[in-house]
Design a protein around this motif. Structure first.
Motif, PDB file in Angstrom:
ATOM      1  N   GLY A 133       0.815  -1.210   0.000  1.00 40.09           N
ATOM      2  CA  GLY A 133       0.000   0.000   0.000  1.00 40.09           C
ATOM      3  C   GLY A 133       0.844   1.254   0.000  1.00 40.09           C
ATOM      4  N   LEU A 134       1.912   1.247   0.781  1.00 42.34           N
ATOM      5  CA  LEU A 134       2.821   2.397   0.811  1.00 42.34           C
ATOM      6  C   LEU A 134       3.492   2.590  -0.552  1.00 42.34           C
ATOM      7  CD1 LEU A 134       4.557   1.902   4.300  1.00 42.34           C
ATOM      8  CD2 LEU A 134       2.759   3.547   3.715  1.00 42.34           C
ATOM      9  N   ALA A 135       3.879   1.486  -1.162  1.00 43.55           N
ATOM     10  CA  ALA A 135       4.508   1.567  -2.487  1.00 43.55           C
ATOM     11  C   ALA A 135       3.544   2.146  -3.516  1.00 43.55           C
ATOM     12  CB  ALA A 135       4.987   0.182  -2.921  1.00 43.55           C
ATOM     13  N   LEU A 136       2.275   1.789  -3.414  1.00 45.24           N
ATOM     14  CA  LEU A 136       1.271   2.319  -4.330  1.00 45.24           C
ATOM     15  C   LEU A 136       1.122   3.830  -4.158  1.00 45.24           C
ATOM     16  CD1 LEU A 136      -0.872   1.645  -6.473  1.00 45.24           C
ATOM     17  CD2 LEU A 136      -2.506   1.333  -4.605  1.00 45.24           C
ATOM     18  N   ILE A 137       1.130   4.288  -2.917  1.00 51.11           N
ATOM     19  CA  ILE A 137       1.031   5.730  -2.642  1.00 51.11           C
ATOM     20  C   ILE A 137       2.236   6.457  -3.223  1.00 51.11           C
ATOM     21  CG2 ILE A 137       1.027   7.482  -0.818  1.00 51.11           C
ATOM     22  CD1 ILE A 137      -0.502   5.465   0.937  1.00 51.11           C
ATOM     23  N   GLU A 138       3.418   5.902  -3.025  1.00 50.16           N
ATOM     24  CA  GLU A 138       4.647   6.543  -3.511  1.00 50.16           C
ATOM     25  C   GLU A 138       4.697   6.587  -5.034  1.00 50.16           C
ATOM     26  OE1 GLU A 138       8.151   6.128  -0.297  1.00 50.16           O
ATOM     27  OE2 GLU A 138       7.641   4.236  -1.283  1.00 50.16           O
ATOM     28  N   SER A 139       4.034   5.646  -5.694  1.00 48.14           N
ATOM     29  CA  SER A 139       4.056   5.614  -7.159  1.00 48.14           C
ATOM     30  C   SER A 139       2.934   6.446  -7.777  1.00 48.14           C
ATOM     31  CB  SER A 139       3.936   4.164  -7.649  1.00 48.14           C
ATOM     32  OG  SER A 139       2.672   3.615  -7.289  1.00 48.14           O
ATOM     33  N   THR A 140       2.036   6.967  -6.952  1.00 47.83           N
ATOM     34  CA  THR A 140       0.914   7.750  -7.451  1.00 47.83           C
ATOM     35  C   THR A 140       1.347   9.173  -7.775  1.00 47.83           C
ATOM     36  OG1 THR A 140      -0.663   6.451  -6.145  1.00 47.83           O
ATOM     37  CG2 THR A 140      -1.396   8.607  -6.912  1.00 47.83           C
ATOM     38  N   THR A 141       0.942   9.665  -8.935  1.00 44.38           N
ATOM     39  CA  THR A 141       1.268  11.035  -9.311  1.00 44.38           C
ATOM     40  C   THR A 141       0.287  12.007  -8.666  1.00 44.38           C
ATOM     41  OG1 THR A 141      -0.097  10.864 -11.299  1.00 44.38           O
ATOM     42  CG2 THR A 141       2.239  10.313 -11.517  1.00 44.38           C
ATOM     43  N   GLN A 142       0.701  13.253  -8.570  1.00 45.55           N
ATOM     44  CA  GLN A 142      -0.086  14.263  -7.873  1.00 45.55           C
ATOM     45  C   GLN A 142      -1.435  14.510  -8.535  1.00 45.55           C
ATOM     46  OE1 GLN A 142       0.883  15.362  -5.037  1.00 45.55           O
ATOM     47  NE2 GLN A 142      -0.634  16.942  -4.603  1.00 45.55           N
ATOM     48  N   ASP A 143      -1.527  14.365  -9.841  1.00 42.86           N
ATOM     49  CA  ASP A 143      -2.765  14.667 -10.572  1.00 42.86           C
ATOM     50  C   ASP A 143      -3.613  13.423 -10.829  1.00 42.86           C
ATOM     51  OD1 ASP A 143      -1.035  13.483 -12.298  1.00 42.86           O
ATOM     52  OD2 ASP A 143      -1.251  14.960 -13.916  1.00 42.86           O
ATOM     53  N   ASP A 144      -3.331  12.348 -10.121  1.00 40.92           N
ATOM     54  CA  ASP A 144      -4.042  11.092 -10.338  1.00 40.92           C
ATOM     55  C   ASP A 144      -5.404  11.061  -9.660  1.00 40.92           C
ATOM     56  OD1 ASP A 144      -4.643   8.556 -11.048  1.00 40.92           O
ATOM     57  OD2 ASP A 144      -3.132   7.557  -9.851  1.00 40.92           O
ATOM     58  N   GLY A 145      -5.633  11.944  -8.697  1.00 36.49           N
ATOM     59  CA  GLY A 145      -6.883  11.928  -7.941  1.00 36.49           C
ATOM     60  C   GLY A 145      -6.807  11.037  -6.717  1.00 36.49           C
ATOM     61  N   ARG A 146      -5.788  10.176  -6.685  1.00 37.77           N
ATOM     62  CA  ARG A 146      -5.561   9.314  -5.529  1.00 37.77           C
ATOM     63  C   ARG A 146      -4.564   9.984  -4.577  1.00 37.77           C
ATOM     64  NH1 ARG A 146      -9.606   5.683  -5.012  1.00 37.77           N
ATOM     65  NH2 ARG A 146     -10.214   4.952  -7.078  1.00 37.77           N
ATOM     66  N   ILE A 147      -4.288   9.311  -3.487  1.00 33.61           N
ATOM     67  CA  ILE A 147      -3.371   9.866  -2.496  1.00 33.61           C
ATOM     68  C   ILE A 147      -1.931   9.641  -2.938  1.00 33.61           C
ATOM     69  CG2 ILE A 147      -2.692   9.870  -0.070  1.00 33.61           C
ATOM     70  CD1 ILE A 147      -5.588  10.750  -0.634  1.00 33.61           C
ATOM     71  N   SER A 148      -1.201  10.707  -3.135  1.00 33.12           N
ATOM     72  CA  SER A 148       0.211  10.630  -3.481  1.00 33.12           C
ATOM     73  C   SER A 148       1.043  10.818  -2.214  1.00 33.12           C
ATOM     74  CB  SER A 148       0.571  11.716  -4.496  1.00 33.12           C
ATOM     75  OG  SER A 148       0.416  13.005  -3.915  1.00 33.12           O
TER      76      SER A 148
END
Length: 333
Positions: free
Chosen positions: A26-41
């Motif tokens: 889950g932490l890895a998914l957050i770290e890989s999320t871009t700022q404009d993805d709508g998800r938690i970066s």
């Protein structure tokens, strides 16, 4: 508590800490999320943790409350994929849950006040419903083993065995450094026992105590912490605190923790009782079998407290105890 009992308690906590770690995937998914993805970066999460630091300071809550709130937040974010618009409700719920565990009942901030000062756009009912969701998803138990648990034990053990300058090792300073590290999601991947020992070793090296440094090595051997793990996290801690101390680093402005607001703003903060009409949280919206979050909007357009607290100046609005916060500012410098 004598040294033997402290070491035994340390071992018990070391064996149990794995149950309170956020999921690595889950932490890895957050770290890989871009700022404009709508998800938690990662940036979004870090900004919200800075907000929690600001709010704990505002309400005079303890370091234990802040650390537990961050632990709950990280564990929940690493378990549930939520959208940015729901993050304020989640983070404030974690803070409220942590405060109910660690603070005296007479010092608890009512949820309505917490929402208002947090500048959020949801109701106390929404907050209560979110707390229930977090409790169920995390199988919440009042006691959690965190880096602060180990930091306090390490400090007690060091003072119990050391014959050196005991007053030179400040627990208050160590706690402040821990809070700075927790503002970065990368440290959520560290085992609490290793993160705390890295902070302790760095501080003991700074005060140049060979006696205390030997105690650190004894603790490391007792817990069978690998040299490579301790070295890696010690280097990351040193880099984080060095970056944090630099003027270029974005961090909670402790001067802004003592809001200076106009009389009109202060009156609005005291008298404003209504919130925008927003849908409540649907009952079945956090189904773990779904990867997408289907909740209705609870909040939107909220700014980071670390950048928005305080602006127009006519007089102090904070409670008197916050005037004592100023002497903490030197701790991370």
């Amino acid at each position: 508590m004598d040294g033997f009992k402290l070491m035994r308690e340390l071992r018990v906590n070391y064996e149990q800490e794995v149950h309170y770690l956020p999921k690595e995937t889950g932490l890895a998914l957050i770290e890989s999320t871009t700022q404009d993805d709508g998800r938690i970066s990662a940036r979004c999460r870090d900004a919200k943790v800075e907000d929690l630091w600001s709010l704990t300071s505002f309400f005079g809550y303890s370091t234990q409350t802040f650390v537990l709130a961050v632990n709950l937040l990280d564990r929940f974010l690493a378990t549930m994929r939520i959208q940015q618009k729901h993050l304020s409700c989640v983070s404030l719920s974690c803070l409220h849950m942590a405060a109910k565990v660690t603070e005296e009942e007479c010092n608890l901030t009512p949820s309505v006040e917490l929402i208002r000062i947090g500048q959020c756009r949801f109701t106390a009912s929404d907050l209560g419903r979110m707390e229930k969701i977090i409790t169920e998803k995390l199988n919440f138990k009042p006691k959690a083993i965190t880096a602060l648990t180990f930091l306090q034990l390490y400090h007690q053990i060091t003072l119990s065995y050391s014959t050196d300058r005991k007053d030179a090792l400040s627990l208050e300073k160590l706690e402040a450094q821990l809070k700075a590290c927790l503002c970065r999601i990368s440290f959520s991947k560290a085992k609490p026992s290793i993160l705390a020992l890295s902070l302790l070793r760095k501080e003991i090296e700074a005060i140049q105590s060979e006696d205390m440094l030997e105690i650190v090595y004894h603790i490391q051997r007792h817990l069978k912490i690998a040299d490579s793990d301790l070295l890696m996290w010690s280097e990351r801690v040193a880099q984080c605190l060095s970056d944090y101390a630099s003027p270029e680093c974005s961090k909670p402005n402790h001067r802004k923790l003592q809001w200076i607001v106009s009389r009109r703003t202060a009156q609005n903060l005291h008298s404003y009782r209504s919130v925008p009409e927003l849908p409540t949280i649907p009952e079945g919206c956090w189904d773990e079998s779904e990867s997408e979050d289907s909740c209705e909007d609870m909040s939107s357009g909220e700014e980071s407290l670390s950048s928005s607290l305080g602006s127009d100046a006519e007089g102090p609005f904070f409670p008197l105890h916050l005037h004592h916060q100023k002497h903490h500012q030197h701790l991370l410098s």
